[in-house]
Design an enzyme around this catalytic site. Structure first.
Site, PDB file in Angstrom:
ATOM      1  N   ARG D 267      41.019  46.908  38.970  1.00 49.28           N
ATOM      2  CA  ARG D 267      42.121  46.985  37.997  1.00 49.28           C
ATOM      3  C   ARG D 267      41.641  47.869  36.860  1.00 49.28           C
ATOM      4  O   ARG D 267      40.833  47.435  36.031  1.00 49.28           O
ATOM      5  CB  ARG D 267      42.428  45.566  37.508  1.00 49.28           C
ATOM      6  CG  ARG D 267      43.768  45.413  36.803  1.00 49.28           C
ATOM      7  CD  ARG D 267      43.836  44.071  36.099  1.00 49.28           C
ATOM      8  NE  ARG D 267      42.967  44.089  34.935  1.00 49.28           N
ATOM      9  CZ  ARG D 267      42.367  43.019  34.417  1.00 49.28           C
ATOM     10  NH1 ARG D 267      42.510  41.844  34.958  1.00 49.28           N
ATOM     11  NH2 ARG D 267      41.601  43.142  33.345  1.00 49.28           N
ATOM     12  N   HIS D 271      44.860  43.447  32.240  1.00 47.82           N
ATOM     13  CA  HIS D 271      45.639  42.554  33.100  1.00 47.82           C
ATOM     14  C   HIS D 271      47.126  42.730  32.808  1.00 47.82           C
ATOM     15  O   HIS D 271      47.942  42.920  33.704  1.00 47.82           O
ATOM     16  CB  HIS D 271      45.214  41.106  32.858  1.00 47.82           C
ATOM     17  CG  HIS D 271      46.107  40.109  33.524  1.00 47.82           C
ATOM     18  ND1 HIS D 271      46.154  39.967  34.891  1.00 47.82           N
ATOM     19  CD2 HIS D 271      47.016  39.233  33.013  1.00 47.82           C
ATOM     20  CE1 HIS D 271      47.043  39.024  35.196  1.00 47.82           C
ATOM     21  NE2 HIS D 271      47.578  38.573  34.075  1.00 47.82           N
ATOM     22  N   TYR D 280      35.690  41.121  28.128  1.00 51.27           N
ATOM     23  CA  TYR D 280      34.993  40.517  29.262  1.00 51.27           C
ATOM     24  C   TYR D 280      34.429  41.502  30.278  1.00 51.27           C
ATOM     25  O   TYR D 280      33.911  41.098  31.304  1.00 51.27           O
ATOM     26  CB  TYR D 280      35.902  39.512  29.984  1.00 51.27           C
ATOM     27  CG  TYR D 280      37.252  40.075  30.401  1.00 51.27           C
ATOM     28  CD1 TYR D 280      37.377  40.813  31.574  1.00 51.27           C
ATOM     29  CD2 TYR D 280      38.388  39.886  29.619  1.00 51.27           C
ATOM     30  CE1 TYR D 280      38.608  41.335  31.957  1.00 51.27           C
ATOM     31  CE2 TYR D 280      39.621  40.410  29.999  1.00 51.27           C
ATOM     32  CZ  TYR D 280      39.721  41.134  31.161  1.00 51.27           C
ATOM     33  OH  TYR D 280      40.922  41.657  31.531  1.00 51.27           O
TER      34      TYR D 280
HETATM   35  C1  LIG Z   1      49.936  28.889  38.945  1.00 52.17           C
HETATM   36  C2  LIG Z   1      49.574  29.887  37.914  1.00 52.17           C
HETATM   37  N1  LIG Z   1      48.507  29.677  37.125  1.00 52.17           N
HETATM   38  C3  LIG Z   1      48.178  30.552  36.156  1.00 52.17           C
HETATM   39  C4  LIG Z   1      48.922  31.682  35.949  1.00 52.17           C
HETATM   40  C5  LIG Z   1      48.557  32.661  34.829  1.00 52.17           C
HETATM   41  N2  LIG Z   1      48.093  33.909  35.395  1.00 52.17           N
HETATM   42  C6  LIG Z   1      48.900  34.971  35.553  1.00 52.17           C
HETATM   43  S1  LIG Z   1      48.164  36.233  36.346  1.00 52.17           S
HETATM   44  C7  LIG Z   1      46.703  35.381  36.464  1.00 52.17           C
HETATM   45  C8  LIG Z   1      45.538  35.994  37.152  1.00 52.17           C
HETATM   46  C9  LIG Z   1      45.863  36.358  38.558  1.00 52.17           C
HETATM   47  O1  LIG Z   1      44.784  36.987  39.149  1.00 52.17           O
HETATM   48  P1  LIG Z   1      44.881  37.637  40.589  1.00 52.17           P
HETATM   49  O2  LIG Z   1      45.436  36.650  41.546  1.00 52.17           O
HETATM   50  O3  LIG Z   1      43.558  38.201  40.908  1.00 52.17           O
HETATM   51  O4  LIG Z   1      45.962  38.787  40.467  1.00 52.17           O
HETATM   52  P2  LIG Z   1      45.913  40.083  39.513  1.00 52.17           P
HETATM   53  O5  LIG Z   1      46.614  39.697  38.262  1.00 52.17           O
HETATM   54  O6  LIG Z   1      44.498  40.452  39.323  1.00 52.17           O
HETATM   55  O7  LIG Z   1      46.692  41.116  40.232  1.00 52.17           O
HETATM   56  C10 LIG Z   1      46.826  34.139  35.879  1.00 52.17           C
HETATM   57  C11 LIG Z   1      45.742  33.150  35.782  1.00 52.17           C
HETATM   58  C12 LIG Z   1      50.039  31.868  36.787  1.00 52.17           C
HETATM   59  N3  LIG Z   1      50.836  32.945  36.670  1.00 52.17           N
HETATM   60  N4  LIG Z   1      50.335  30.968  37.762  1.00 52.17           N
END
Ligand SMILES: Cc1ncc(C[n+]2csc(CCOP(=O)(O)OP(=O)(O)O)c2C)c(N)n1
Ligand SMILES: Cc1ncc(C[n+]2csc(CCOP(=O)(O)OP(=O)(O)O)c2C)c(N)n1
Ligand SMILES: [Mg+2]
Ligand SMILES: [Mg+2]
Lengths: 375, 337, 337, 375
Positions: D267, D271, D280
């Site tokens: 990425r 985020h 981080y």
């Molecule tokens: C059930 C749930 N818990 C927490 C979140 C908050 N949240 C949004 S994106 C994220 C990280 C997701 O990481 P990843 O699966 O690696 O996808 P990326 O964003 O890196 O594409 C979090 C913790 C959420 N959307 N849904």
């Protein structure tokens, strides 16, 4: 990828076959090396005790003394084998069928029936026995077990080489492997290197559903997906059950992290006394597995070794009868605590709603004492 | 006394609790190095290290479930659920396990787990980031649910929640995170240091408070809606109506006694919350006020809450949520009797 | 007209729905060869085959989640959750996905998923097998929640629920499974065959009914408690009190109009349900009756429900649950005004 | 068991390295064989378009026109490669970052911003584009995707050899692999042999948490635990992304069941616009990955082949500018529907509570029209 399905008996670790013959295994025999005849007799004893108890509980349910019973019939080797591999410093998270392990943890078996008589939801002191309460929501306890293991690690009870070293043994069934919680437990355990042994008793059924509805590969294989070493073994073989569990527990206790072990076994009885297995499995299947009875094969072996005498068998029979009697008496003798006890232990500190309802209930009950029952 | 934001007060409260008890462990997503998406745990990872401030895998059921196991061995996990809308994967663990273990074990197992949840709306967020799920938990016995409305309460109540032997859902009104207020840090410290501190703390956080006295109408609110209730009181005062504001602080237990006492004085009650009105906490409060103060009421208890729709796109949240006009409208309606 | 048990009526209703629409697919744990732990799907696997009656992996979130995907492609999944206490692993899928997809998609996606749940107590079961979780879902917009009390309603409403384009939580009062009654099978068939059948069916299952007319007190119940309410009416009649019984049938929407009309006639209302009183459906009903019939009420609306404790061991369930005496006590209390 | 952690670049399928050189892979080269220069140019074009759009959306967020933006910066190759491997008959379940795939499914990119402007939760017709709405609850859609795939199978759209054959592509991140739902999806897909490709974009972070917090082994390995074949590839290599996705989709479409593919990528941005990655991760890490930029390496290759001219680059720049202008105008031009529209589409059929509240709201709004705002 394993080409075999989850009900295949390929690649199972086995140290005592169904004919009661000892086998060698390059990797695991040494974990059974300390099992002398005395130790095996002790296991045989425990297996017969829990089976007798099972029978008594089933008949108590039939007599209407229990609402339900969940037999462990057929799974005695997997449970007693693992139970004997445990140390006092270990901690077990059972599901709801681990009466055999309960016995090895010093739980007085009749006490379990308080749950099934509807008196309470938990029936022993988990901390005292190193044996958590039964959890009925499938898989939920796998996370508790993982957290508990992580806490043991924090408390310095892992990997020191001291006798105080311990690990968690977490038990669940083949059906439970489909639950999100169990898979989250594997993740949390793996990334934190938790001292935990996940023990799947694959008894081939989740109520009526065969394990093929939960997985298309052997359940032990699940471990590799999370980077967790795994072993599949004959769960009707108490020697293999002991050896593999011992290996796994030593692995975890010594700080090497989580392990997944799959005891391939067979639920010889009904799922519970409410269940009718004839609806979904054949007599032939049951007979096939009756020939692989975990107790019978150990008996054959011990008799061949001259270690099991008729006297010992008789003595066990007497003990079983006595346990049966004691169980019946206990069950029928338990007094139900007063109704108002339902308000106890909802919270550790007073909660206004509970206290208001408790007070209302006291007044309400008192009104009957005063006036007799309404209408 | 020092001036803090509500978020800062929670941060300071967490730090104090961690200093007080080495068994307090924070767990959640992104709470470590990042300090949480709202920075409520800012600096704690640096000062207490990754064993006390744990970045967990992305799995809410796992967070709550492993916390239960840790609590069984004497730890006090303080969890962060990143947003209100993401607590539901943990719903099973919270309602069937966390809430029931003390009962199941006949009091042998206590689970002093605190679940912090930034909740409620008004921050212009996308779906699932603005909800108020309190009523979805308050029906389940075994949980305590509190929500502070001021920095002082935030500072005190997070420590009281951590000290309480019961599981606590600690709902943080995220739109109020940056509101400032004076905080006396000594009061809760002496409460907790005294004998029976945990009991006193639990009892105290379970009580509402009169945030403003008045005599014509009682407006009941908690968390993010307390500020609104006070604005209503100001606006109503300008029109000659004297509004008493009750800040509930606790949803489970619901401090209906404080409300009933107030209702008996004013005879008129309006309940405000962001959660949908239907089957919300306001319903329970209305039912209790009716049961206990029926013959003192001049008008039905009215409820002003979110509507029975999913939380809409943020461009609509000001229409969806209670606002000054809607609460004043309800005040006017109860005043017509 | 034929005589059926309530369970049998659901079985027949499912069969009729599967005959009517090949897109109806049953999914759940042990519903195939075994016919479900309560045998509600008995015989359907044999007659419709394993593609129409699907034994799923043991994962409730997975059952609901995959059903959502199937519904997106035009299927009508009818799910069985084995027991009330095991619906919570699916709570996230039900409340954040199933309930919200229609809204999220601006009406483009409809999810006609029916979730059948044997619920409520009085069967002497172990933990998690006797709960009444309706209020935990009724707060969430996007779901319909119904519960039949008679074989006729069971037969009609399961088909109406399946015909409805909205997701429906279909709560089956398991202690009433073996109650018998006369069932007219033709009425719902003609309703569904007519133009706009799905709309009419949805509307009809969403309405309560007067189960018995009376003039002094309105007793409101649904599902397993309707029989109790009728017993109360009998007992009260013997003491000279005329009780009107409303069988709500639907919890979302809550047919408060029928209750309010009745309350305006009787001036006294008692609500009965097995779920804990606190934050239960009775609270919403009490609040609405107060809002809409305040000046007709002679007494506060009283609620008789389970207590704010976990469902206790089955040896205590008769003390925990509403019973004839407790409801009569409430009737007496409202009659004193 | 793989000895490497989840951030290792060992064993990645790669067909175009960071220097813009084509590589051969015994297994996957043939799935890229149809990629002539024209096809690669089309991919390059899409990658630049989505990157330009990303930039525009980010700047609109900075200007306060959007509440939030979720950039796909750095993940263009993984997404455009997969997108080009899709057929019209396939169906995609994105998470919330798949703007690149959205483009290949014919979604008009500016429309996505309706979500981030707070106007609505879903912003396109999922059925029309074969592209489901974004799902913000991590992992929840993986089960919908599995159910959808099973329905396709029921509908006879799998394994017939016809053009109508399709499969589901389900996208999620590294963090999502820890969710119970994703693991349940793997179970349901495996036991039912669902025509689905699970595509993990391992961008090395779940907000601030590195993938090591989710797994101790490469995420592709998760597949084997469920009996699902898996492949790990360089997700910054659009050729490998195309080839592996194509293989996986063909596998699923042809009725051979589920596949898990892991695009190992990075990425490059935050985020979301609310995030500050400097908290981080290091500048060095970011620079390392900047050198592995997915667009740059394709450009190098295409230029070396003489396929990418300055004119083409200029033309793309003009197109990007035009998209930016169109995006800005669209966003600023959208009218918010009337407030009362919040009551629409809660249910498909009338619901008394909604109708009562809708009516109340209409009266309430009318009261302002009559009397002016209160106080
Ligand atoms: C059930 C749930 N818990 C927490 C979140 C908050 N949240 C949004 S994106 C994220 C990280 C997701 O990481 P990843 O699966 O690696 O996808 P990326 O964003 O890196 O594409 C979090 C913790 C959420 N959307 N849904
Ligand atoms: C979450 C949840 N869903 C459903 C049930 C009902 N149920 C009780 S036991 C059981 C089967 C469990 O099978 P398995 O995990 O193989 O364990 P076994 O009973 O064979 O030991 C089911 C479906 C439950 N207890 N919890
Ligand atoms: Mg099993
Ligand atoms: Mg990621």
């Amino acid at each position: 990828m394993d080409a075999h399905g989850p009900l295949s008996d390929q690649g199972l670790v086995q140290l005592l076959n169904r004919h009661g013959e000892r086998l060698e295994d390059e990797r695991f025999s040494r974990y059974a090396a300390d099992l002398d005849l005395e130790a095996l007799l002790a296991m045989w004893h425990d297996m017969t005790v829990v089976r007798a108890f099972d029978k008594e509980a089933t008949s108590l349910q039939r007599q209407g003394e229990l609402g339900l019973w969940v037999p462990s019939l057929g799974q005695e080797a997997a449970q007693i084998g693992a139970g004997h591999a445990l140390r006092e410093s270990d901690f077990v998270f059972p599901s709801y069928r681990e009466h055999g392990i309960a016995l090895t943890r010093g739980v007085d078996l009749p006490e379990i029936l308080r749950i099934f008589r509807g008196l309470q939801h938990g029936a022993w002191d988990a901390a005292e026995h190193g044996f958590h309460l039964y959890t009925l929501v499938i898989g939920a306890h796998s996370l508790h077990a993982t957290g508990y293991a992580l806490a043991m690690d924090r408390d310095g009870l892992v990997g020191t080489g001291a006798d105080s070293d311990g690990a968690v043994l977490c038990c669940f069934g083949d059906g439970a492997t489909s639950q999100g919680d169990v898979n989250e437990a594997l993740t949390f355990a793996a990334v934190n290197n938790a001292p935990i042994v996940f023990m799947v008793q694959n008894n081939q059924f989740a109520i009526s559903e065969p394990t093929t509805r939960q997985s298309r590969v052997p359940l032990a294989q699940r471990g590799s997906g999370f980077g967790i070493p795994a072993v599949r073994y004959d769960g009707n073989d108490v020697v293999a059950s002991y050896a593999v569990a011992r290996w796994a527990l030593e692995h975890a206790r010594s700080g090497q992290g989580p392990v997944l072990i799959e005891a391939f076994t067979y639920r010889m009885g009904a799922h519970t006394t409410s269940d009718d297995p004839s609806k979904y499995r054949s007599q032939a299947d049951e007979s096939y597995w009756a020939e692989r009875d975990p107790i019978a094969r150990l008996e054959t072996y011990l008799r061949a070794q001259g270690a099991l005498t008729d006297d010992a068998v008789d003595a066990a029979g007497v003990e079983a009868k006595e346990l049966g009697r004691r169980t019946r008496e206990a069950v029928k003798g338990w007094e139900r605590p007063p109704a108002a006890s339902i308000f106890d232990h909802v919270y550790a500190e007073p909660h206004a709603t509970v206290e208001a309802e408790r007070a209302w209930f006291a007044r309400y009950e008192a009104s009957f004492a005063d006036q007799g029952v309404h209408a | 006394m020092s001036t803090m934001t509500l978020a800062g007060a929670i941060n300071r409260g967490l730090r104090a609790a961690m200093d007080r008890d080495p068994k307090v462990v924070l767990m959640g997503e992104d709470i470590g190095q990042l300090g949480g998406v709202f920075r409520v745990t800012d600096g704690l990872w640096k000062d207490f290290g990754p064993d006390r401030v744990v970045d967990t895998p992305l799995a809410e059921s796992g967070i709550v479930g492993t916390a239960i196991g840790m609590a069984m061995r004497g730890y006090t996990p303080v969890l962060e659920i990143q947003f209100d809308g993401f607590i539901f994967p943990a719903y099973n663990q919270i309602t069937t396990q966390l809430a029931k273990m003390h009962y199941r074990s006949h009091g042998a197992i206590t689970l002093p787990v605190v679940i912090r949840v930034p909740y409620s709306g008004h921050i212009g967020a996308v779906e699932h980031h603005s909800e108020s799920p309190e009523a979805l938990f308050a029906h389940t016995a075994g949980l305590r649910i509190v929500s502070p409305a001021t920095p002082q309460d935030a500072y005190d109540m997070i420590q009281q929640a951590i000290a309480s032997p019961d599981p606590v859902l600690f709902l943080e009104p995220k739109a109020r995170y940056w509101d400032k207020g004076e905080v006396d840090e000594s009061r809760v410290a002496s409460q907790l240091d005294a004998d029976g501190g945990a009991s006193a703390a639990t009892a105290e956080m379970s009580r509402g408070r009169i945030a403003r006295e008045g005599k014509d109408v009682t407006v009941v609110a908690y968390g993010p809606s307390v500020r609104l209730a006070l604005q209503v009181a100001d606006a109503a005062a300008a029109e000659g109506t004297s509004v008493e504001v009750v800040d509930l602080r606790s949803i489970s237990p619901l401090d209906s006694d404080t409300v009933v006492r107030s209702a008996k004085r004013t005879g008129r009650v309006v309940v405000v919350h962001e959660a949908p009105t239907a089957f919300g906490a306001g319903a329970e409060l209305a039912a209790r006020v009716m049961e206990q103060a029926f013959f003192h009421l001049h008008a039905p208890v009215l409820r002003v809450g979110g509507f029975h729709t999913p939380y809409p796109g943020s461009k609509f949240e000001h229409d969806y949520l209670p606002n000054l006009d809607r609460v004043l409208d309800a005040v006017d309606r109860v005043m017509t009797h």
